[in-house]
Structure formats: C-alpha cells, structure tokens
Design a protein around this motif. Structure first.
Motif, PDB file in Angstrom:
ATOM      1  N   UNK A  12     110.297  78.311 118.473  1.00 48.79           N
ATOM      2  CA  UNK A  12     110.834  79.412 119.267  1.00 48.79           C
ATOM      3  C   UNK A  12     109.718  80.374 119.651  1.00 48.79           C
ATOM      4  N   UNK A  13     109.939  81.093 120.747  1.00 49.15           N
ATOM      5  CA  UNK A  13     108.951  82.001 121.308  1.00 49.15           C
ATOM      6  C   UNK A  13     109.527  83.414 121.320  1.00 49.15           C
ATOM      7  N   UNK A  61     102.540  79.146 119.272  1.00 52.80           N
ATOM      8  CA  UNK A  61     103.286  80.342 119.657  1.00 52.80           C
ATOM      9  C   UNK A  61     102.542  81.589 119.197  1.00 52.80           C
ATOM     10  N   UNK A  62     102.307  82.497 120.131  1.00 53.61           N
ATOM     11  CA  UNK A  62     101.581  83.726 119.848  1.00 53.61           C
ATOM     12  C   UNK A  62     102.527  84.919 119.915  1.00 53.61           C
ATOM     13  N   UNK A  63     102.428  85.783 118.923  1.00 53.20           N
ATOM     14  CA  UNK A  63     103.190  87.016 118.927  1.00 53.20           C
ATOM     15  C   UNK A  63     102.440  88.064 119.752  1.00 53.20           C
ATOM     16  N   UNK A  64     103.129  89.107 120.183  1.00 56.99           N
ATOM     17  CA  UNK A  64     102.509  90.153 120.988  1.00 56.99           C
ATOM     18  C   UNK A  64     101.344  90.789 120.234  1.00 56.99           C
ATOM     19  N   UNK A 142     101.285  79.497 123.991  1.00 56.95           N
ATOM     20  CA  UNK A 142     102.177  80.306 124.832  1.00 56.95           C
ATOM     21  C   UNK A 142     102.358  81.675 124.210  1.00 56.95           C
ATOM     22  N   UNK A 143     102.391  82.701 125.062  1.00 56.37           N
ATOM     23  CA  UNK A 143     102.619  84.062 124.613  1.00 56.37           C
ATOM     24  C   UNK A 143     104.074  84.462 124.732  1.00 56.37           C
ATOM     25  N   UNK A 144     104.394  85.706 124.393  1.00 57.45           N
ATOM     26  CA  UNK A 144     105.771  86.190 124.463  1.00 57.45           C
ATOM     27  C   UNK A 144     106.350  86.078 125.872  1.00 57.45           C
ATOM     28  N   UNK A 145     107.646  85.839 125.920  1.00 59.16           N
ATOM     29  CA  UNK A 145     108.350  85.690 127.198  1.00 59.16           C
ATOM     30  C   UNK A 145     108.846  87.050 127.679  1.00 59.16           C
TER      31      UNK A 145
END
Length: 231
Positions: A12-13, A61-64, A142-145
């Motif tokens: 999950x993102x 997956x990268x968090x802000x 991928x960064x935050x959506x």
C-alpha cells in the motif's frame, strides 16, 4: 479461511492528507512515451503504445519526507533511473474512452521505473521478454499519492530527476506522446483496469546509470517529491 503458508502483507502507498492508504493491485508501465526518450533509445515517431507489467511487490514505497534506501540489484553493471508520473486507478473498467479516463483516476504520484539496462538490452537483441531488465526487487519506487482534486494541472507539470544535486532528466508531462487519457483507453481494451492499479506513464530523455552512494531526487510539480539513496 486458512492457508498452507502465510499470505504476504498487501502493498500500500500513503495518501497525502489522509491516514488511509492506497492498496496496490497491478503495475502497468508504458514504454517509450516521450519523443526525445524514444530517440535516445534508437526509435522515432509516434508508435502504437505498448506496455509491460511489474508485480505489486516490486514497489519501493516511500513515506512523505523520507529518504528511501534503494539496493543496487544483482546481475547488472548498468542500473538506470527513469522518472515517471504515476496515475493511480480508483475506479476500474474495460474499454474506457479517453474522454472519460479522469473519472477513473484516484490520484497521482511520482515514481521511478528502475531498469537493469544491460540485461534489458541483451533480451532485446535476442527478441525475448524484458522481464529480467525491468522486474526485480525495488524496481518501482513510488512516493505518496496526491488525490486528483489536489494535484493541480498534472498534464502540464514539470517532471524531473536529479542525481547528487545535478539534473539528469527534466521535461514536462505535456510532452507525453500518448496522454494519460489515451493511455487508459488503450490499456483498458487489453486488460480490465481495477481499483489499485498503478500506471507508470513513461519517462523523458536523460535516462542514465546510478551507482552505490548516489542520491536520486525526483518530482512532478504539484506532487510529493521522492528521494532515494542507492546502496
């Protein structure tokens, strides 16, 4: 229900401005979708769009605000970055018309289609699938959506990636050969798009190699940027 082995945790993102997360189903990638990138790869013109798929668990997956760790993969000596705008599908469907495509997009994110270029090149010469060049652990950072309503004019946004503070790729999303609506129209005739699908829409010119110790910083104007260190 019981399983013979423990099922993997879902990928999950994070979503900007929300505690809820976006579950990933499939990852579709569009090949050679900027003219200048097509040229640097030895092609010209507006060829029919083509796609390849990465498994959901290749997402890094990268968090802000996080500096992620990207592990240099095995078997390659030519590991390339490809910065991309990612369209995140919230409502699925088949045979979606380009004019209706935006209704199916939940939001947008910044992504990287990492590539073992030497392995991809070997497979091209042999007429074989690119899987070993495009699909491996952490191949799809991928960064935050950002929800679509908050993302601004992404179709005309600047897109870039820097390595160690120096520009490598810089262009605008408006230079896509096949725009986001057209991509979704083509994709949805071949596959039924489903909520949770990610579409990596293509990369501009300037793709190049990174090595351990390099720091990549990428972004699309209006979206949460990403930063990774290659180790």
């Amino acid at each position: 229900m019981s399983y013979v082995i423990t099922p993997p945790a879902p990928v999950s993102v994070p979503v900007v401005g929300s505690k809820d997360r976006f579950p990933v189903n499939r990852i579709y990638c569009v090949g050679r979708n900027y003219v200048e990138h097509a040229k640097e790869m030895g092609f010209t013109g507006r060829e029919a769009p083509f796609f390849f798929i990465k498994p959901a668990d290749t997402c890094l997956v990268l968090e802000a605000g996080q500096t992620g760790t990207l592990h240099y993969p095995s078997l390659t000596k030519d590991f390339h970055h490809e910065i991309e705008l990612v369209a995140c599908i919230g409502t699925g469907g088949k045979n979606i018309k380009a004019a209706d495509a935006k209704k199916h997009i939940y939001g947008y994110a910044v992504g990287l289609d990492m590539t073992r270029r030497d392995l991809q090149g070997e497979q091209k010469k042999l007429g074989r699938p690119w899987c070993i060049g495009k699909t491996f652990d952490e191949a799809a950072p991928i960064g935050p959506i950002t929800p679509a309503a908050q993302a601004g004019d992404v179709e005309n946004a600047e897109i870039y990636v820097q390595v160690n503070g120096q520009d490598r790729q810089r262009s605008t999303v408006s230079k896509l050969i096949w725009n986001i609506g057209e991509i979704i129209e083509h994709l949805s005739t071949a596959w039924e798009l489903r909520p949770g699908d990610l579409i990596y829409t293509g990369t501009p010119e300037g793709v190049a190699a990174v090595v351990p110790g390099d720091t990549l910083s990428g972004g699309v104007a209006g979206l949460e940027p990403i930063t990774l260190k290659v180790v």
